[in-house]
Design a protein around this motif. Structure first.
Motif, mmCIF file in Angstrom:
data_model
loop_
_atom_site.group_PDB
_atom_site.id
_atom_site.type_symbol
_atom_site.label_atom_id
_atom_site.label_comp_id
_atom_site.label_asym_id
_atom_site.label_seq_id
_atom_site.Cartn_x
_atom_site.Cartn_y
_atom_site.Cartn_z
ATOM 1 N N LEU A 49 0.827 -1.207 0.000
ATOM 2 C CA LEU A 49 0.000 0.000 0.000
ATOM 3 C C LEU A 49 0.861 1.255 0.000
ATOM 4 O O LEU A 49 0.553 2.221 -0.698
ATOM 5 C CB LEU A 49 -0.944 0.001 1.204
ATOM 6 N N LEU A 50 1.939 1.236 0.754
ATOM 7 C CA LEU A 50 2.854 2.368 0.794
ATOM 8 C C LEU A 50 3.500 2.583 -0.568
ATOM 9 O O LEU A 50 3.570 3.701 -1.064
ATOM 10 C CB LEU A 50 3.925 2.148 1.869
ATOM 11 N N LEU A 51 3.939 1.515 -1.204
ATOM 12 C CA LEU A 51 4.548 1.605 -2.532
ATOM 13 C C LEU A 51 3.553 2.138 -3.560
ATOM 14 O O LEU A 51 3.883 3.002 -4.368
ATOM 15 C CB LEU A 51 5.072 0.234 -2.957
ATOM 16 N N LEU A 52 2.333 1.657 -3.527
ATOM 17 C CA LEU A 52 1.305 2.127 -4.439
ATOM 18 C C LEU A 52 1.008 3.607 -4.216
ATOM 19 O O LEU A 52 0.881 4.378 -5.162
ATOM 20 C CB LEU A 52 0.023 1.305 -4.267
ATOM 21 N N THR A 53 0.936 4.024 -2.976
ATOM 22 C CA THR A 53 0.690 5.428 -2.646
ATOM 23 C C THR A 53 1.804 6.311 -3.179
ATOM 24 O O THR A 53 1.555 7.362 -3.755
ATOM 25 C CB THR A 53 0.551 5.608 -1.120
ATOM 26 N N LEU A 54 3.049 5.876 -3.004
ATOM 27 C CA LEU A 54 4.182 6.657 -3.510
ATOM 28 C C LEU A 54 4.159 6.743 -5.030
ATOM 29 O O LEU A 54 4.447 7.787 -5.605
ATOM 30 C CB LEU A 54 5.502 6.043 -3.035
ATOM 31 N N ALA A 55 3.822 5.671 -5.700
ATOM 32 C CA ALA A 55 3.772 5.670 -7.158
ATOM 33 C C ALA A 55 2.698 6.622 -7.669
ATOM 34 O O ALA A 55 2.914 7.384 -8.603
ATOM 35 C CB ALA A 55 3.519 4.253 -7.673
ATOM 36 N N VAL A 56 1.540 6.596 -7.055
ATOM 37 C CA VAL A 56 0.449 7.472 -7.470
ATOM 38 C C VAL A 56 0.779 8.921 -7.157
ATOM 39 O O VAL A 56 0.517 9.819 -7.947
ATOM 40 C CB VAL A 56 -0.871 7.042 -6.792
ATOM 41 N N THR A 57 1.400 9.181 -6.022
ATOM 42 C CA THR A 57 1.764 10.539 -5.632
ATOM 43 C C THR A 57 2.778 11.125 -6.597
ATOM 44 O O THR A 57 2.679 12.275 -6.991
ATOM 45 C CB THR A 57 2.333 10.560 -4.202
ATOM 46 N N GLY A 58 3.763 10.328 -7.016
ATOM 47 C CA GLY A 58 4.774 10.801 -7.947
ATOM 48 C C GLY A 58 4.168 11.212 -9.272
ATOM 49 O O GLY A 58 4.541 12.213 -9.861
ATOM 50 N N CYS A 59 3.235 10.435 -9.781
ATOM 51 C CA CYS A 59 2.576 10.762 -11.045
ATOM 52 C C CYS A 59 1.680 11.970 -10.895
ATOM 53 O O CYS A 59 1.351 12.622 -11.872
ATOM 54 C CB CYS A 59 1.762 9.564 -11.539
ATOM 55 N N GLY A 60 1.269 12.282 -9.690
ATOM 56 C CA GLY A 60 0.377 13.393 -9.444
ATOM 57 C C GLY A 60 0.981 14.745 -9.767
ATOM 58 O O GLY A 60 0.273 15.720 -9.918
ATOM 59 N N LYS A 61 2.292 14.825 -9.903
ATOM 60 C CA LYS A 61 2.935 16.093 -10.223
ATOM 61 C C LYS A 61 2.991 16.350 -11.717
ATOM 62 O O LYS A 61 3.328 17.432 -12.147
ATOM 63 C CB LYS A 61 4.331 16.138 -9.614
ATOM 64 N N LEU A 62 2.671 15.343 -12.517
ATOM 65 C CA LEU A 62 2.665 15.501 -13.975
ATOM 66 C C LEU A 62 1.300 16.019 -14.417
ATOM 67 O O LEU A 62 0.488 15.301 -14.994
ATOM 68 C CB LEU A 62 2.980 14.169 -14.657
ATOM 69 N N THR A 63 1.065 17.283 -14.149
ATOM 70 C CA THR A 63 -0.227 17.896 -14.463
ATOM 71 C C THR A 63 -0.030 19.107 -15.367
ATOM 72 O O THR A 63 1.058 19.684 -15.437
ATOM 73 C CB THR A 63 -0.934 18.361 -13.180
#
Length: 84
Positions: free
Chosen positions: A8-22
């Motif tokens: 869950l932590l790894l998934l959260t980090l992956a989603v958070t990182g992509c969140g800056k590509l806006t």
């Protein structure tokens, strides 16, 4: 239950990182910004190459990315694919 926590932590980090590509973050980029300023907006780049004082960094992957070219630690050119 405890074995799920790392995933869950790894998934959260992956989603958070992509969140800056806006589009909003892309629109914040300006010619002349420093590498540190760009990192403060987009985070750590996924990859960079350095050739003869010119640095090219990419955030994201081949399908969705922001790419920034720096000369003398300043943005010279930038482009994006699938962030709008």
């Amino acid at each position: 239950m405890h074995t799920r926590l790392p995933w869950l932590l790894l998934l959260t980090l992956a989603v958070t990182g992509c969140g800056k590509l806006t589009a909003e973050n892309y629109d914040k980029l300006k010619v002349g910004m420093s590498y540190a300023e760009v990192k403060s907006i987009l985070g750590e780049p996924d990859r960079c190459s350095d050739v003869l004082g010119a640095k090219q960094c990419r955030w994201g992957d081949d399908s969705k990315y922001i790419q920034v070219n720096f000369v003398a630690d300043q943005v010279l050119l930038y482009n994006a694919e699938n962030v709008r």
